[in-house]
Design an enzyme around this catalytic site. Sequence first.
Site, mmCIF file in Angstrom:
data_model
loop_
_atom_site.group_PDB
_atom_site.id
_atom_site.type_symbol
_atom_site.label_atom_id
_atom_site.label_comp_id
_atom_site.label_asym_id
_atom_site.label_seq_id
_atom_site.Cartn_x
_atom_site.Cartn_y
_atom_site.Cartn_z
ATOM 1 N N CYS A 152 0.827 -1.203 0.000
ATOM 2 C CA CYS A 152 0.000 0.000 0.000
ATOM 3 C C CYS A 152 0.863 1.255 0.000
ATOM 4 C CB CYS A 152 -0.939 -0.010 1.202
ATOM 5 S SG CYS A 152 -0.115 -0.159 2.814
ATOM 6 N N THR A 182 -1.405 -2.258 12.074
ATOM 7 C CA THR A 182 -1.904 -3.400 11.310
ATOM 8 C C THR A 182 -1.943 -4.635 12.202
ATOM 9 O OG1 THR A 182 0.263 -4.184 10.546
ATOM 10 C CG2 THR A 182 -0.809 -2.467 9.229
#
EC number: 1.2.1.12
Length: 332
Positions: A152, A182
């Site tokens: 990302c 995350t």
Amino acid sequence: MTRIAINGFGRIGRNVLRALLERDSDLDVVAVNDLTEPATLARLLAYDTTSGRLGRPVTVEGNVLVVDGRRITVTAEREPANLPWAELGVDIVLEATGRFTSAKAARAHLDAGAKKVLVSAPADGADITLAFGVNTDAYDPDLHTIVSNASCTTNALAPLAKVLDDLAGIEHGFMTTVHAYTQEQNLQDGPHRDPRRARAAAVNIVPTTTGAAKAIGLVLPNLDGKLSGDSIRVPVPVGSIVELNTTVARDVTRDEVLDAYRAAAQGPLAGVLEYSEDPLVSSDITGNPASSIFDSELTRVDGRHIKVVAWYDNEWGFSNRVIDTLQLLAAR
């Protein structure tokens, strides 16, 4: 229709399916492989703390997920080589476990009957690494069977770097991503290979590493070795920002820089790069499908020294690029 299997139904796997449901696409997800039982997968797809409720019916019939009328076979196989891709007629596997992130490991999907593999992470030895919209033209279907979609952050950084390099030639630079926590981090303090990521993610600012600066050389070869960088994980569940500080080959003005990004967002990078003049914060870009949301207010220019900044939804934006890349592989 191109038949897709998703190996690993975590944050990216589920978001890819969610995003596909919003598109008119010829991609048909026919299988999901995950070690979690189907009922739990269905619940996690239907209800999401970050993205909200799916808003479409999700049920389970034995080993089949039924999502808004679509029937998706669910398997729970640890070894990719043993997956029933040939039997299910799978064309492309989206490798989204975060475990099989090398060409050697991903090749097991080909052995199982798939025609191509897209790894939703940096992948050592991949035939090519793509940041969709930035180096899409480099894809050759005859040469590239195992494809990496990078990360990302690489997808957010690549448009920033490309526009600036095209404008004035990047000589060297440093990037920092301020990144949402995350699942790879710990919820509470506990053992971890990274002593900083070992600490509780939701209550700490966590300096750590990122491979995005290194990976940019795979996407933009002329920048190979010119960028380095770090990551700072912060206590938000989604929504990140990347800052790129560079020295370029010639003096430029702030207006030149802004004009270049505005033109790119309206032209060749439309849909991938978004140009904003608003005073954004991270919650403003949650659910934005762009790879990179350029924050014009934060641009700083001093001759050859330039700082540019872009926001990105590290889940939704990346998942949309995964779909774009799957469509590229399916079409060619």
